[in-house]
Design a protein around this motif. Structure first.
Motif, short mmCIF file in Angstrom:
data_model
loop_
_atom_site.label_atom_id
_atom_site.label_comp_id
_atom_site.label_asym_id
_atom_site.label_seq_id
_atom_site.Cartn_x
_atom_site.Cartn_y
_atom_site.Cartn_z
N GLU A 146 0.99 -1.13 0.01
CA GLU A 146 0.17 -0.12 -0.18
C GLU A 146 0.88 1.36 0.07
O GLU A 146 2.05 1.50 0.96
N ILE A 147 0.52 2.16 -0.76
CA ILE A 147 1.08 3.44 -1.01
C ILE A 147 0.26 4.54 -0.54
O ILE A 147 -0.72 4.78 -1.12
N ILE A 148 0.56 5.33 0.58
CA ILE A 148 -0.41 6.49 0.67
C ILE A 148 0.37 7.86 0.80
O ILE A 148 1.52 7.92 1.47
N LYS A 153 5.14 13.57 0.35
CA LYS A 153 5.42 12.94 1.77
C LYS A 153 4.37 11.79 1.67
O LYS A 153 3.16 11.88 1.43
N GLY A 154 4.80 10.65 2.36
CA GLY A 154 3.64 9.52 2.61
C GLY A 154 4.22 8.36 3.21
O GLY A 154 5.64 8.38 3.94
N ASP A 155 3.86 7.33 3.11
CA ASP A 155 4.11 5.98 3.72
C ASP A 155 3.62 4.97 2.70
O ASP A 155 2.91 4.82 1.99
N ILE A 156 4.97 3.82 2.73
CA ILE A 156 4.79 2.50 1.85
C ILE A 156 4.87 1.34 2.88
O ILE A 156 5.67 1.42 3.82
N ARG A 157 3.99 0.59 2.72
CA ARG A 157 4.07 -0.67 3.50
C ARG A 157 3.94 -1.74 2.46
O ARG A 157 3.21 -1.95 1.51
N PHE A 158 4.44 -3.03 2.75
CA PHE A 158 4.61 -4.08 1.64
C PHE A 158 5.07 -5.35 2.30
O PHE A 158 5.63 -5.30 3.41
N THR A 159 4.58 -6.53 1.97
CA THR A 159 5.10 -7.82 2.14
C THR A 159 5.35 -8.51 0.90
O THR A 159 4.85 -8.32 -0.23
N VAL A 160 6.53 -9.41 1.16
CA VAL A 160 6.78 -10.14 -0.09
C VAL A 160 6.55 -11.96 0.42
O VAL A 160 7.35 -12.22 1.39
N ALA A 161 5.87 -12.61 -0.21
CA ALA A 161 5.48 -14.03 0.01
C ALA A 161 6.29 -14.91 -1.13
O ALA A 161 6.67 -14.57 -2.00
N ASN A 162 6.56 -16.15 -0.57
CA ASN A 162 7.13 -17.37 -1.46
C ASN A 162 8.48 -16.57 -2.07
O ASN A 162 8.56 -16.76 -3.43
#
Length: 261
Positions: A146-148, A153-162
């Motif tokens: 997700e990018i907000i 200015k803002g925030d980035i959150r992420f996950t990487v699977a497999n």
């Protein structure tokens, strides 16, 4: 009843007329490009077309750096503008598409001279996103995030699977990315600088933490490796990393390099 029907028909024609005549395709492209204006990233729209009643489509949108090298390719884009937002002089566009075979949804709003952007990505293939190739990351994995942003200015959150990455060398340091199976991160954006708030990676018998920051010209990171004793004994890579060993089960690797994004 007849007058009501005529009034509704006139309103519908007026709305359609605004969309077709008053709002050109260039205005829509400008709205969608606005979040990128200070980032050094350019957007190229392929087969961009307006539809009826404030919707639009594009076969592909390519985000490239200043030198024209592709970073992200968004396919099968469709979206629309909120008529009410135009009446209030606060244009807002919602759109969706695919990135690396994964779903992408986004929203762009212009409020009080500022641009608010919210983008979500689900299960995109890392190997199909050119940005990771430019970083030298080779392998597979499914990234969601997700990018907000509020202007620059803002925030980035992420996950990487497999994850299934190849070992790489970055800025003269050997990084054993091949031993990790998942990753999770949170970053803050302030203009051209991305600060790592939290970035962890996990594999069978090993855990890592990454901290530091990245800008358009350089990477200045530190990777902390925390392997179990049995893991270091079974993986020859740690013989190459002995200079980075701080204590048993704890390695600190500097990751510094120039970038040309």
């Amino acid at each position: 009843m007849k007058r009501l029907f005529i009034a509704l028909l006139a309103l519908a024609l007026f709305i359609a007329g605004l969309w077709i005549v008053v709002i050109p395709e260039t205005m829509l492209i400008t709205l969608l490009n606005d979040p990128l204006r200070d980032s050094g990233v350019k957007a190229e729209f392929h087969d961009f077309r307006k539809g009826l009643f404030y919707n639009f489509t594009a076969s592909q949108i390519i985000l490239s750096n200043d030198s024209g090298r592709p970073l992200i390719e968004i396919d099968d884009v469709s979206g629309g503008l909120s008529f009410l937002s135009l009446v209030k002089f606060r244009p807002a566009a919602e759109f969706s598409g695919t990135i690396g075979g994964g779903d992408m949804r986004g929203e762009v709003r212009l409020l009080g001279g500022k641009t608010n952007t919210h983008i979500t990505i689900g299960d995109a293939s890392v190997s199909e996103i050119p940005f990771f190739t430019l970083l030298g990351i080779d392998g597979r994995g499914a990234i969601s995030g997700e990018i907000i942003m509020n202007d620059d200015k803002g925030d980035i959150r992420f996950t990487v699977a497999n994850a299934d990455f190849s070992r790489m060398s970055f800025g003269g340091s050997a990084l054993p990315l091949d031993v990790f199976k998942s990753a999770m991160g949170a970053m803050s954006v302030n203009g051209p600088v991305i600060n790592i708030v939290s970035f962890t990676m996990e594999g069978d018998g090993i855990y890592a933490r990454v901290k530091g920051n990245v800008d358009r010209k350089s990477v200045d990171l530190t990777m902390e490796l925390m392997p179990e004793k049995s893991f270091t004994e079974e993986n020859p890579i740690f013989a190459m990393l002995r200079n980075y060993r701080v204590s048993p089960g704890y390695y600190v690797i500097p990751v510094k390099s120039a970038l040309s994004f």
